[in-house]
Design a protein around this motif. Structure first.
Motif, mmCIF file in Angstrom:
data_model
loop_
_atom_site.group_PDB
_atom_site.id
_atom_site.type_symbol
_atom_site.label_atom_id
_atom_site.label_comp_id
_atom_site.label_asym_id
_atom_site.label_seq_id
_atom_site.Cartn_x
_atom_site.Cartn_y
_atom_site.Cartn_z
ATOM 1 N N THR A 131 0.819 -1.203 0.000
ATOM 2 C CA THR A 131 0.000 0.000 0.000
ATOM 3 C C THR A 131 0.858 1.259 0.000
ATOM 4 O OG1 THR A 131 -1.738 -1.168 1.203
ATOM 5 C CG2 THR A 131 -1.815 1.245 1.222
ATOM 6 N N LEU A 132 0.576 2.141 -0.986
ATOM 7 C CA LEU A 132 1.244 3.439 -1.112
ATOM 8 C C LEU A 132 2.755 3.311 -1.278
ATOM 9 C CD1 LEU A 132 -0.735 5.479 1.578
ATOM 10 C CD2 LEU A 132 -1.005 5.578 -0.900
ATOM 11 N N ALA A 133 3.196 2.210 -1.865
ATOM 12 C CA ALA A 133 4.622 2.078 -2.169
ATOM 13 C C ALA A 133 5.041 3.109 -3.200
ATOM 14 C CB ALA A 133 4.931 0.667 -2.664
ATOM 15 N N GLY A 134 4.171 3.369 -4.176
ATOM 16 C CA GLY A 134 4.440 4.379 -5.186
ATOM 17 C C GLY A 134 5.112 3.847 -6.430
ATOM 18 N N ALA A 135 5.013 4.628 -7.496
ATOM 19 C CA ALA A 135 5.620 4.270 -8.769
ATOM 20 C C ALA A 135 5.805 5.539 -9.597
ATOM 21 C CB ALA A 135 4.756 3.262 -9.530
ATOM 22 N N ALA A 136 6.542 5.415 -10.692
ATOM 23 C CA ALA A 136 6.682 6.504 -11.655
ATOM 24 C C ALA A 136 6.610 5.910 -13.051
ATOM 25 C CB ALA A 136 7.996 7.250 -11.455
ATOM 26 N N TYR A 137 6.237 6.735 -14.005
ATOM 27 C CA TYR A 137 6.011 6.269 -15.371
ATOM 28 C C TYR A 137 6.742 7.174 -16.352
ATOM 29 C CZ TYR A 137 2.166 3.594 -13.259
ATOM 30 O OH TYR A 137 1.415 2.742 -12.476
ATOM 31 N N ILE A 138 7.370 6.554 -17.363
ATOM 32 C CA ILE A 138 8.034 7.279 -18.435
ATOM 33 C C ILE A 138 7.163 7.220 -19.687
ATOM 34 C CG2 ILE A 138 10.060 7.425 -19.915
ATOM 35 C CD1 ILE A 138 10.895 7.964 -17.157
ATOM 36 N N PHE A 139 6.872 8.397 -20.256
ATOM 37 C CA PHE A 139 6.145 8.497 -21.519
ATOM 38 C C PHE A 139 7.037 9.203 -22.543
ATOM 39 C CE2 PHE A 139 2.833 7.888 -18.476
ATOM 40 C CZ PHE A 139 1.785 7.263 -19.142
ATOM 41 N N THR A 140 6.988 8.746 -23.789
ATOM 42 C CA THR A 140 7.756 9.390 -24.852
ATOM 43 C C THR A 140 6.849 9.706 -26.030
ATOM 44 O OG1 THR A 140 8.409 7.236 -25.771
ATOM 45 C CG2 THR A 140 9.927 8.286 -24.212
ATOM 46 N N THR A 147 3.446 7.441 -25.895
ATOM 47 C CA THR A 147 3.451 6.039 -25.507
ATOM 48 C C THR A 147 4.052 5.878 -24.120
ATOM 49 O OG1 THR A 147 3.775 5.380 -27.816
ATOM 50 C CG2 THR A 147 4.236 3.728 -26.134
ATOM 51 N N GLN A 148 3.406 5.061 -23.283
ATOM 52 C CA GLN A 148 4.005 4.734 -21.997
ATOM 53 C C GLN A 148 5.168 3.795 -22.261
ATOM 54 O OE1 GLN A 148 1.522 3.535 -18.570
ATOM 55 N NE2 GLN A 148 3.025 1.924 -18.186
ATOM 56 N N LYS A 149 6.375 4.269 -21.945
ATOM 57 C CA LYS A 149 7.560 3.467 -22.231
ATOM 58 C C LYS A 149 7.853 2.495 -21.108
ATOM 59 C CE LYS A 149 10.930 1.779 -24.234
ATOM 60 N NZ LYS A 149 10.633 0.863 -25.343
ATOM 61 N N GLN A 150 7.679 2.944 -19.857
ATOM 62 C CA GLN A 150 8.087 2.075 -18.759
ATOM 63 C C GLN A 150 7.477 2.533 -17.443
ATOM 64 O OE1 GLN A 150 12.238 1.208 -19.107
ATOM 65 N NE2 GLN A 150 12.424 0.324 -17.065
ATOM 66 N N LYS A 151 7.178 1.565 -16.589
ATOM 67 C CA LYS A 151 6.819 1.833 -15.203
ATOM 68 C C LYS A 151 8.039 1.494 -14.363
ATOM 69 C CE LYS A 151 3.705 0.272 -11.473
ATOM 70 N NZ LYS A 151 2.572 -0.611 -11.115
ATOM 71 N N ILE A 152 8.408 2.371 -13.442
ATOM 72 C CA ILE A 152 9.564 2.113 -12.596
ATOM 73 C C ILE A 152 9.173 2.254 -11.129
ATOM 74 C CG2 ILE A 152 11.387 2.636 -14.246
ATOM 75 C CD1 ILE A 152 11.419 5.434 -13.411
ATOM 76 N N VAL A 153 9.783 1.427 -10.312
ATOM 77 C CA VAL A 153 9.514 1.427 -8.876
ATOM 78 C C VAL A 153 10.850 1.404 -8.135
ATOM 79 C CG1 VAL A 153 7.299 0.244 -9.149
ATOM 80 C CG2 VAL A 153 9.377 -1.091 -8.739
ATOM 81 N N ALA A 154 10.806 1.625 -6.843
ATOM 82 C CA ALA A 154 12.018 1.608 -6.025
ATOM 83 C C ALA A 154 12.642 0.222 -6.030
ATOM 84 C CB ALA A 154 11.690 2.030 -4.601
ATOM 85 N N SER A 155 13.955 0.184 -5.915
ATOM 86 C CA SER A 155 14.671 -1.093 -5.930
ATOM 87 C C SER A 155 14.341 -1.935 -4.710
ATOM 88 C CB SER A 155 16.182 -0.843 -6.000
ATOM 89 O OG SER A 155 16.594 -0.034 -4.909
ATOM 90 N N ASN A 156 14.016 -1.282 -3.602
ATOM 91 C CA ASN A 156 13.606 -2.005 -2.392
ATOM 92 C C ASN A 156 12.338 -1.362 -1.842
ATOM 93 O OD1 ASN A 156 14.914 0.350 -1.718
ATOM 94 N ND2 ASN A 156 15.882 -0.472 0.124
ATOM 95 N N ARG A 157 11.288 -1.417 -2.635
ATOM 96 C CA ARG A 157 10.041 -0.732 -2.341
ATOM 97 C C ARG A 157 9.464 -1.143 -0.982
ATOM 98 N NH1 ARG A 157 5.822 -4.080 -4.522
ATOM 99 N NH2 ARG A 157 4.450 -2.302 -4.892
ATOM 100 N N ILE A 158 8.826 -0.168 -0.333
ATOM 101 C CA ILE A 158 8.227 -0.399 0.975
ATOM 102 C C ILE A 158 6.825 0.190 1.006
ATOM 103 C CG2 ILE A 158 10.426 -0.433 2.214
ATOM 104 C CD1 ILE A 158 9.870 2.493 2.999
#
Length: 431
Positions: A131-140, A147-158
């Motif tokens: 819950t509420l770990a969060g994410a970010a998205y790359i669009f080009t 186009t949504q290129k990628q979803k990225i999250v923390a390497s050790n998400r909490i």
């Protein structure tokens, strides 16, 4: 609370409002305008509406899923041109309460957008719910399509990490900095880089997790972030931090910000900055909402830091509860050919330059040495109405002539040291 955004342009002598823009599918409590970012060429901007509920077609309602709207100038590079909505962006895996668009950053050419969604709870695969770990998205943008290129999250998400609360992308679109506010912990920031530079079709890879050297619980490190144009210098907020630059003199929630630089592929902390008049609960590096409380200049040598809850004016008086303030910081230790300052320069460390040139402002040294090492042209190393020495100043050393309207010394031991053959001269009255 549907929200709006306003475009202003500068015509050479005045700022003029060109247009008010709203979402094509505006609805109550969308909070359109929660985040904004404009491209370096000024022809493309994005507006976040993190409480918006519908997908691109206006269907499939998910409360608080969030959206981003892209606007482009109808006639490129024409300041008087009107603007039109080009596209509505949503995450391909949109979910309720993701708050997609709570933060965003547009590259200089307007072809890459980094979007934060601090409420997103799933990883890249859509699993491992936190819950509420969060994410970010790359669009080009390629040709005519976003186009949504990628979803990225923390390497050790909490859980409750709020990754994506603050985001910043470099001018060339090759480096991404994403803050993890860590509302229940210390916080962190993460850097990602494009695998193939300048290739809009390229994937992105995690580079490094950044934390401050003195990080403690409740610092909210990473809540707000900003990158220089080349992606080699970063400023990261920690508005809950209480200690000064040395890590001592704790004042609860006074706030701080940290400067990191990149050498090759490695990021290192190079400076912690705090307000000169810091007080309890100033929350330096904060903003009044989720917006950016820190910003760094294109060359990485100047920063502006907000303190949303600061009470006093520039002189430290006229207290107004939570009136707010902003502080300008300069990297005077950097190697640069010109440092042009409209106001006073205050140095808390040594300053070395080819020339000190003032236009009536003060050059003030506090426990510092102001040293001019060469004089490659006519005139003086220090030109200003006043050169001030504090009680702690030890010397002003120059290797060529110094010409000022007057030397002002305090009751301390400030000294003007002139090597043999050089002179100190008042231009209007002689030596």
């Amino acid at each position: 609370a549907a929200g709006a955004a306003y475009i202003f342009t500068y015509n050479g002598s005045a700022w003029v409002q060109i247009q008010k823009v709203v979402a094509s599918d505006r609805a109550t409590y969308d909070f359109f305008g929660k985040s904004v970012s404009i491209s370096g060429d000024g022809n493309t901007f994005a507006v976040g509406a993190d409480a918006e509920d519908e997908d691109e077609s206006g269907a499939n309602t998910l409360s608080g899923s969030g959206s981003v709207y892209i606007f482009t100038r109808d006639t490129a590079n024409v300041l008087t041109s009107t603007w039109s909505q080009q596209k509505k962006l949503v995450a391909t895996d949109r979910s309720a309460g993701a708050y997609f668009g709570s933060s965003l950053s547009v590259s200089s050419d307007g072809q890459t957008i980094l979007v934060g969604a601090y409420g997103e709870s799933e990883d890249v695969s859509g699993a491992n719910t936190l819950t509420l770990a969060g994410a970010a998205y790359i669009f080009t943008y390629s040709g005519s399509t976003w186009t949504q290129k990628q979803k990225i999250v923390a390497s050790n998400r909490i859980g409750d990490g709020y990754f994506g609360w603050g985001v910043s992308i470099s001018k060339d679109g090759n480096v991404a900095l994403i803050g993890e506010a860590g509302i229940t912990g210390t916080g962190a920031a993460y850097t990602f880089t494009r695998d193939t530079l300048n290739d809009l079709t390229s994937s992105w890879t995690f580079q490094q997790k950044l934390v401050s050297n003195d990080i403690t619980s409740g610092d909210a490190f990473g809540k707000n972030v900003s990158l220089s144009n080349d992606g080699n210098v970063a400023i990261i907020s920690a508005n809950g931090n209480g200690t000064d630059e040395s890590g001592g003199n704790n004042i609860s929630n006074a706030g701080a910000a940290y400067i990191f630089s990149r050498n090759g592929t490695t990021w290192s902390q190079i400076k912690k900055i705090v307000a000169s008049d810091r007080t309890s609960s100033d929350n330096l590096s904060s903003s009044s909402g989720e917006g950016t409380g820190v910003s760094i200049s294109s060359n990485g040598n100047k920063a502006i830091v907000g303190a949303a809850l600061q009470d006093t004016d520039e002189s430290g008086a006229n207290n107004l509860t939570n009136a707010g303030a902003a502080y300008i910081f300069l990297n005077l230790a950097s190697s640069q050919s010109n440092l042009n300052i409209d106001g006073n320069v205050v140095a808390t460390g040594n300053v070395t330059a080819d020339h000190f040139v003032g236009d009536g402002s003060n050059i003030t040294g506090i426990s510092s040495t102001l040293q001019a090492i060469t004089d490659s042209g006519p005139g003086a190393n220090v030109t200003s109405n006043t050169v001030q020495f504090s009680n702690a100043i030890t010397s002003l050393t120059a290797t060529s002539n110094i010409e000022v309207a007057g030397f002002v010394g305090s009751s301390g031991t400030g000294a003007l040291t002139l090597p043999s053959g050089t002179t100190a001269q008042q231009p209007s009255t002689g030596l």
